[in-house]
Design an enzyme around this catalytic site. Structure first.
Site, PDB file in Angstrom:
ATOM      1  N   LYS A  45       0.832  -1.201   0.000  1.00  0.00           N
ATOM      2  CA  LYS A  45       0.000   0.000   0.000  1.00  0.00           C
ATOM      3  C   LYS A  45       0.877   1.266   0.000  1.00  0.00           C
ATOM      4  O   LYS A  45       2.100   1.181   0.204  1.00  0.00           O
ATOM      5  CB  LYS A  45      -0.926  -0.056   1.213  1.00  0.00           C
ATOM      6  CG  LYS A  45      -1.926  -1.219   1.169  1.00  0.00           C
ATOM      7  CD  LYS A  45      -2.782  -1.259   2.430  1.00  0.00           C
ATOM      8  CE  LYS A  45      -3.849  -2.347   2.358  1.00  0.00           C
ATOM      9  NZ  LYS A  45      -4.698  -2.358   3.576  1.00  0.00           N
ATOM     10  N   TYR A  53     -12.001  -2.580  -3.728  1.00  0.00           N
ATOM     11  CA  TYR A  53     -12.544  -2.710  -2.374  1.00  0.00           C
ATOM     12  C   TYR A  53     -14.076  -2.642  -2.339  1.00  0.00           C
ATOM     13  O   TYR A  53     -14.661  -2.335  -1.295  1.00  0.00           O
ATOM     14  CB  TYR A  53     -11.954  -1.630  -1.461  1.00  0.00           C
ATOM     15  CG  TYR A  53     -10.568  -1.961  -0.924  1.00  0.00           C
ATOM     16  CD1 TYR A  53     -10.342  -3.116  -0.172  1.00  0.00           C
ATOM     17  CD2 TYR A  53      -9.489  -1.112  -1.154  1.00  0.00           C
ATOM     18  CE1 TYR A  53      -9.073  -3.417   0.330  1.00  0.00           C
ATOM     19  CE2 TYR A  53      -8.214  -1.410  -0.646  1.00  0.00           C
ATOM     20  CZ  TYR A  53      -8.028  -2.563   0.097  1.00  0.00           C
ATOM     21  OH  TYR A  53      -6.778  -2.862   0.601  1.00  0.00           O
ATOM     22  N   ARG A  65       2.799  -7.148   9.065  1.00  0.00           N
ATOM     23  CA  ARG A  65       2.093  -6.098   9.821  1.00  0.00           C
ATOM     24  C   ARG A  65       2.545  -6.084  11.277  1.00  0.00           C
ATOM     25  O   ARG A  65       2.652  -5.018  11.892  1.00  0.00           O
ATOM     26  CB  ARG A  65       0.582  -6.317   9.712  1.00  0.00           C
ATOM     27  CG  ARG A  65       0.016  -5.973   8.331  1.00  0.00           C
ATOM     28  CD  ARG A  65      -1.383  -6.536   8.163  1.00  0.00           C
ATOM     29  NE  ARG A  65      -2.042  -6.079   6.946  1.00  0.00           N
ATOM     30  CZ  ARG A  65      -3.153  -6.631   6.468  1.00  0.00           C
ATOM     31  NH1 ARG A  65      -3.716  -7.664   7.092  1.00  0.00           N
ATOM     32  NH2 ARG A  65      -3.707  -6.166   5.363  1.00  0.00           N
ATOM     33  N   HIS A  68      -1.689  -5.546   1.370  1.00  0.00           N
ATOM     34  CA  HIS A  68      -2.944  -6.254   1.080  1.00  0.00           C
ATOM     35  C   HIS A  68      -2.591  -7.651   0.586  1.00  0.00           C
ATOM     36  O   HIS A  68      -1.619  -7.827  -0.148  1.00  0.00           O
ATOM     37  CB  HIS A  68      -3.719  -5.528  -0.026  1.00  0.00           C
ATOM     38  CG  HIS A  68      -4.801  -6.389  -0.624  1.00  0.00           C
ATOM     39  ND1 HIS A  68      -6.055  -6.502  -0.057  1.00  0.00           N
ATOM     40  CD2 HIS A  68      -4.790  -7.216  -1.706  1.00  0.00           C
ATOM     41  CE1 HIS A  68      -6.767  -7.367  -0.779  1.00  0.00           C
ATOM     42  NE2 HIS A  68      -6.033  -7.797  -1.776  1.00  0.00           N
TER      43      HIS A  68
END
Ligand code: UDP
Ligand code: MG
Length: 150
Positions: free
Chosen positions: A11, A51, A104, A117
Site C-alpha cells: 500500500k 474494495y 504487519r 494487502h
C-alpha cells in the site's frame, strides 16, 4: 505442485516507508515465485472497485483516500498454498493483533496504515489478479523448484 496464485499489494505507506524490498524479500525467501509486478497509482474508481465489498463500511471513504494517496506495488506470487500462506505472512488486519514475525506485526501500528494487502481466498485471488493484471502474468520455471517442493 499447485500453481495457486495470490495478489499481494504494498500500500502507499509501505511504498513511502521503503518497505517494498523487505516485503518482496519475505515472499522470495519463503519460496514463492514472483509472476507479475508493477508500481503505479491507479485512479480512484479502480481502487473503489478493488474494495467494492467494503463500500458499506464506515471506514470505506478513509480507506480509499489512503489507497490513492500514492503509488502502490502490485504483485502476483505463485506457489502451493500461496493464498493462505500469504495471509499468515501479512498478519492480522489490525496490527495490534498481528503476530510478531508477520509483516504487519513487525512494521506497522494502525489498521488504517497497515502497509499491505493480500487476497483472502483463492476465488478472490483469481478475481483480483484479473482486475490488477488484465494482460495476465509471466509464466516461467524457477531453478529452485526441485529444492522447494518434494
Ligand atoms: N480497514 C480499516 N478499518 C477497519 C477495517 C479495515 O481501515 O476497521 C482497512 C485496512 O487497511 C484493511 C482494509 O481496510 O487492510 C481492508 O479490510 P479487510 O477487512 O479486507 O482486511 P484485510 O483483508 O486487508 O486484512
Ligand atoms: Mg481483505
Amino acid at each position: 505442485m499447485s500453481s495457486e496464485r495470490t495478489y499481494i499489494m504494498i500500500k502507499p505507506d509501505g511504498v513511502q516507508r521503503g518497505l517494498v524490498g523487505e516485503i518482496i524479500k519475505r515472499f522470495e525467501q519463503k519460496g514463492f515465485k514472483l509472476v507479475a509486478m508493477k508500481l503505479w497509482a491507479p485512479p480512484r474508481e479502480f481502487m473503489e472497485n478493488h474494495y467494492a465489498d467494503l463500500s458499506s463500511k464506515g471506514f470505506f471513504a478513509g480507506l480509499i483516500e489512503y489507497m490513492v494517496s500514492g503509488p502502490v506495488c502490485s504483485m502476483v506470487w505463485e506457489g502451493a498454498g500461496a493464498v493462505a500462506a500469504g495471509r499468515v505472512m501479512l498478519g492480522a488486519t489490525k496490527p495490534s493483533d498481528s503476530a510478531t514475525g508477520s509483516i504487519r506485526g513487525d512494521f506497522c501500528i494502525e489498521v488504517g496504515r497497515n502497509i499491505c494487502h493480500g487476497s483472502d481466498t483463492v476465488e478472490n485471488a483469481n478475481k483480483e489478479i484479473e482486475l490488477w493484471f488484465p494482460d495476465g502474468v509471466t509464466e516461467w520455471d524457477s531453478c529452485q523448484k526441485a529444492w522447494i517442493y518434494e
